[in-house]
Design an enzyme around this catalytic site. Sequence first.
Site, PDB file in Angstrom:
ATOM      1  N   GLU A 120       0.832  -1.210   0.000  1.00  0.00           N
ATOM      2  CA  GLU A 120       0.000   0.000   0.000  1.00  0.00           C
ATOM      3  C   GLU A 120       0.868   1.263   0.000  1.00  0.00           C
ATOM      4  OE1 GLU A 120      -3.155   0.282  -0.617  1.00  0.00           O
ATOM      5  OE2 GLU A 120      -3.118  -1.897  -0.845  1.00  0.00           O
ATOM      6  N   SER A 206      19.762  -7.522  -8.338  1.00  0.00           N
ATOM      7  CA  SER A 206      18.669  -7.722  -9.305  1.00  0.00           C
ATOM      8  C   SER A 206      18.955  -8.750 -10.400  1.00  0.00           C
ATOM      9  CB  SER A 206      18.304  -6.381  -9.958  1.00  0.00           C
ATOM     10  OG  SER A 206      18.000  -5.422  -8.983  1.00  0.00           O
ATOM     11  N   HIS A 335       3.733  -9.817  -9.554  1.00  0.00           N
ATOM     12  CA  HIS A 335       5.189 -10.008  -9.556  1.00  0.00           C
ATOM     13  C   HIS A 335       5.860  -8.929  -8.703  1.00  0.00           C
ATOM     14  CE1 HIS A 335       9.344 -10.257 -10.818  1.00  0.00           C
ATOM     15  NE2 HIS A 335       9.267  -9.019 -11.269  1.00  0.00           N
ATOM     16  N   SER A 336       5.458  -7.688  -8.923  1.00  0.00           N
ATOM     17  CA  SER A 336       5.996  -6.576  -8.148  1.00  0.00           C
ATOM     18  C   SER A 336       4.980  -5.451  -8.219  1.00  0.00           C
ATOM     19  CB  SER A 336       7.328  -6.094  -8.737  1.00  0.00           C
ATOM     20  OG  SER A 336       7.094  -5.402  -9.957  1.00  0.00           O
TER      21      SER A 336
END
Lengths: 447, 395
Positions: A120, A206, A335-336
């Site tokens: 959120e 990453s 996913h993100s």
Amino acid sequence: MSILRAIARKTSVCGLSAANTVGRSFYATPSFTSATIRCLSTTSPKAMSIPTNFPGAVTSLYTEKLDFIKEYETIPTYRVMDIHGAVIDEAHDPKLDSETLRKMYTCMLTLNSMDGIMYEAQRQGRVSFYMTNYGEEATHMGSAAALTNDDVVYGQYREAGVLLYRGFTLDEFMNQCYANELDYGKGRQMPVHYGTPKYNFQTISSPLGTQLPHAAGSAYALKLAGKKACAICYFGEGAASEGDFHAALNMAATTESPVIYLCRNNGYAISTPAKEQYRGDGIASRGHGYGMATIRVDGNDILAVYNAVKEARRMAIEEERPVLIEAMTYRVGHHSTSDDSSAYRSKQEVAEWQQNHSPMVRFRKYLEARSLWSEEEEQAFKKDIRTKILKSFAAAEKVRKPPIEDLFTDVYDEMPPNLIEQKAELDRIMKKYPEFYDQNPHAPSRQ
Amino acid sequence: MFRHLAAKICTNSIVCTNKCVVRSASRFYASGPPPAGGFLPGVNESKFIMDTKEKALANPELAAVKNSETKKLNLYQAVNEALSTALATDDKAVVFGEDVGFGGVFRCTMGLAEKYGKHRVFNAPLTEQGIAGFGIGMAAVGHTAIAEIQFADYVFPAFDQIVNEAAKYRYRSGGQFDVGGLTLRMPCMAVGHGAHYHSQSPESQFVHTPGIKVVIPRSPIQTKGLLLAAIRDKNPVLFMEPKILYRAAVEQVPVDDYVLPLGKAEVIQEGTDLTVIGWGSQLYALENAIMLAQKNMPGLSVELIDLRSILPWDAETIVKSVNKTGRLLISHEAPQTGGFASEIAATIQDKCFLRLEAPIQRVCGWDTPFPLIFEKFYVPSAIRCADAMERIMKY
């Protein structure tokens, strides 16, 4: 008919012992009838038993059958509990002490709650990015509980639960996501790229799959140093398509390194379903090709994950060999925060997994059946943890950003002349154009 | 399949290379078809080669070992000596890579597995990304990983591991973790007949990557000292060894343990009219070029600098030299466009603008893949370098 029985039938016709054949070859052909006919008509059993002497496959026997291996036995999925949290075979209940069990569960609740709040927060633009762990909490806590702090962890990015289980605090998570002065990474990496030597958790990066060969190297070092510890490396089924997966598993096997490769097969790599990721029997089937002990487990069954990792750790350290575990699960969240998964999968599919296969609901039922948890505790814990997370969140938001000099440090152990010069140049520019470079959110120099 | 083929070619060419290095070196520098006069008959005739103990120990950088014995070593033996010293002085050091177990395709790891054990000197499967990644993992938990990439031409599969992982490991963790214990050795540069994939000089591909160091030695003494420094440096280092010198360059090398500084260039010949910079085996081409240029321009005084560390590089020494001479020539075997000479030239024109009396010249490989039969026409030879010196001086 099971494949093994088919082999037994087939080989007994040819006069070979089934045990010998099965022991020699993992693969079994299900084309029982045609194989048998060929076997009867053209092959003398004696000729079949002659070993080859090719150095590349020292245990191979000659065969006069032209058989391409096209079908394989599907690797079964190990579970301890059914979807209602009932233990199927009591002998497989690890019978962990109540404190450990409760810790595993409360960590799952904490992670779940933190994910909700941070997701959120990203939606409100308060942090730049986030990745949730929904649906995969059992793989984190089940594996973390089976390891010790001496075991080196390499993650991909969806393993925050492991770090949480080891003791990483809410403040520490928040500081990283906020890239503030207290972030151990000095605000240099995107959110959820956690890491700390305190809990032997190598910093997340990453690029996918790159950590797999690192884990093999670290494990080899642990072995050389005579440490009774292993490395564990988490990765998704998508990352397993990278070349580094192949490099790593092969290197781990040939160097006999004590490393556990734990694949989180959650069915998707962003939008790409597993079917477009590979055509073999998942990731586990590759283990045999590398000569690795391999198992597939129900990743939503925390006790199955625990048992598998516990035994894998023992094998890795005592037998000095790598182990592959494929934990089958489902990525319940997007996913993100940069992804809307309804663009490539149905909401019903997600809801079905959420409702009927939640690793947390399953574990909660297990605990409740043993009077280790209750609805009252659930409500109280959730309320309390939410308050704590919001408190950490608010605190992290208020902490200053790292000093601007941190942009230039740690590139090397010492700053080389070009960086000293470039830092001076930025200082000059900032001084000349203060209206374009607001330094107020940043802490003063650490020196 | 292709990689397998490549490995086979390499293995075959080793035998050939080992025999041919001296021959091709001498062909390059001396015998005919006769090059223009002024060439030295071979690397061993170079005045930068320390063929006596006295010459070797006269180097002020070796003051710490000025009482050491010396022994005659070629460049591969100097690598071996450095690796052996590293293994003997650091329990956590390991040496690995493709075919290093039996001694290496260039003999650099001869005898090490026997002496230090197969668990410390071992073969890796044929996977460069795996080798680099494995070394990063060892270094990440505090061990010393000395990995070999069989040819610098084959470092590219490990590019991601080097650029995205090794180089950024310390920075991205806020200094909590580092892979300073990692050293990647790789043979580089031309060898006479190496064609596309046994000749490349990929240093400039890596100098665009903050976080790693790149070092190229020119001789056995330099190799031992710089390699030991690279292994002990707290940062990941790519150590590129000019393979044509493995057997061709022979020096009296101090027996004692010593290091030479990283990040420092060395002025190997002082001069006042023109600064010339090179690294690796190119320095011997430049030595010849200076002799040729001096024939046409008697009295020409050239300052020759061995850059040694390509990243971080020693701008200060170059600036000081160019401020004295006012002219600069940079030469490297790698292609010109995007080559490291560009970085040096841009920096020097920025820092020495008022002192420059001629445009900075670059003499490099052409912007083509490294060719087989045309090697002589491709390389930045002594002739091309001498010609550039003449142009600079007559500007």
